[in-house]
Design a protein around this motif. Sequence first.
Motif, PDB file in Angstrom:
ATOM      1  N   GLN A 130     -17.613  44.967   4.652  1.00  0.00           N
ATOM      2  CA  GLN A 130     -16.258  45.869   4.725  1.00  0.00           C
ATOM      3  C   GLN A 130     -15.537  46.290   3.446  1.00  0.00           C
ATOM      4  O   GLN A 130     -14.554  46.391   3.386  1.00  0.00           O
ATOM      5  CB  GLN A 130     -15.364  45.336   5.597  1.00  0.00           C
ATOM      6  N   GLY A 131     -16.433  45.775   2.401  1.00  0.00           N
ATOM      7  CA  GLY A 131     -15.680  45.844   1.142  1.00  0.00           C
ATOM      8  C   GLY A 131     -15.419  44.620   0.450  1.00  0.00           C
ATOM      9  O   GLY A 131     -15.052  43.615   1.239  1.00  0.00           O
ATOM     10  N   GLU A 132     -15.039  44.720  -0.654  1.00  0.00           N
ATOM     11  CA  GLU A 132     -14.963  43.295  -1.629  1.00  0.00           C
ATOM     12  C   GLU A 132     -13.677  42.586  -1.014  1.00  0.00           C
ATOM     13  O   GLU A 132     -13.631  41.356  -0.888  1.00  0.00           O
ATOM     14  CB  GLU A 132     -14.910  43.575  -3.021  1.00  0.00           C
ATOM     15  N   ASN A 185     -13.909  33.967   2.616  1.00  0.00           N
ATOM     16  CA  ASN A 185     -13.982  32.951   3.487  1.00  0.00           C
ATOM     17  C   ASN A 185     -12.666  32.388   3.980  1.00  0.00           C
ATOM     18  O   ASN A 185     -12.388  31.211   4.311  1.00  0.00           O
ATOM     19  CB  ASN A 185     -15.029  31.993   3.181  1.00  0.00           C
ATOM     20  N   PHE A 186     -11.561  33.217   3.456  1.00  0.00           N
ATOM     21  CA  PHE A 186     -10.193  32.835   3.655  1.00  0.00           C
ATOM     22  C   PHE A 186      -9.469  33.780   4.382  1.00  0.00           C
ATOM     23  O   PHE A 186      -9.403  35.155   3.571  1.00  0.00           O
ATOM     24  CB  PHE A 186      -9.409  32.211   2.745  1.00  0.00           C
ATOM     25  N   ILE A 187      -8.810  33.957   5.538  1.00  0.00           N
ATOM     26  CA  ILE A 187      -8.052  34.992   6.009  1.00  0.00           C
ATOM     27  C   ILE A 187      -6.748  34.223   6.334  1.00  0.00           C
ATOM     28  O   ILE A 187      -6.798  33.287   7.192  1.00  0.00           O
ATOM     29  CB  ILE A 187      -8.825  35.570   7.339  1.00  0.00           C
TER      30      ILE A 187
END
Length: 119
Positions: A27-29, A34-36
Motif C-alpha cells: 500500500q505504499g511506503e 509496524n506501528f499504527i
Amino acid sequence: MKTNFRSSIEYLLFFTKGEGGHTFNWQGENEMHNFIESPICGGKERLVDSKGNTLHPTQKPERILQHFLEISSNRGDTVLDCFAGVGSTGAVAKKLGRKFIGIEQDPTYFAAMQRRVAE
C-alpha cells in the motif's frame, strides 16, 4: 491513571497456511510499517450493554482492523479470528467482502458478535 503510563500496545499475530505464499497488498511506503496510531474504540462503534456500559473492555477500532485486512487479504478470502470478542474483525471483513470465522468462548460476546456480523 495519574501515577502510571497507560498500556498502549496491541500485538497482532499473522499466520498463513501452506508454502504457496500469502497475500500482501503493498500500500505504499507510508502505510507499511509496524506501528499504527489510533484512538481507542469509541462513539457509535463502541458496543454497550443494556445499561450503557462498555460491553467488551478491549474492543478494537475498525479503522486498524480494516487496514490489516486490506493488506493481508482479498475479496472472497476467509479471515479467522480465534479471539473474536464482539466481532469487530468480522464486521470489517464483511464490509470488505471477506468471509469470516470467529471463535469466542464468552456467550455474551459471542451473541453480540453474531448480531453484529449479521447486520
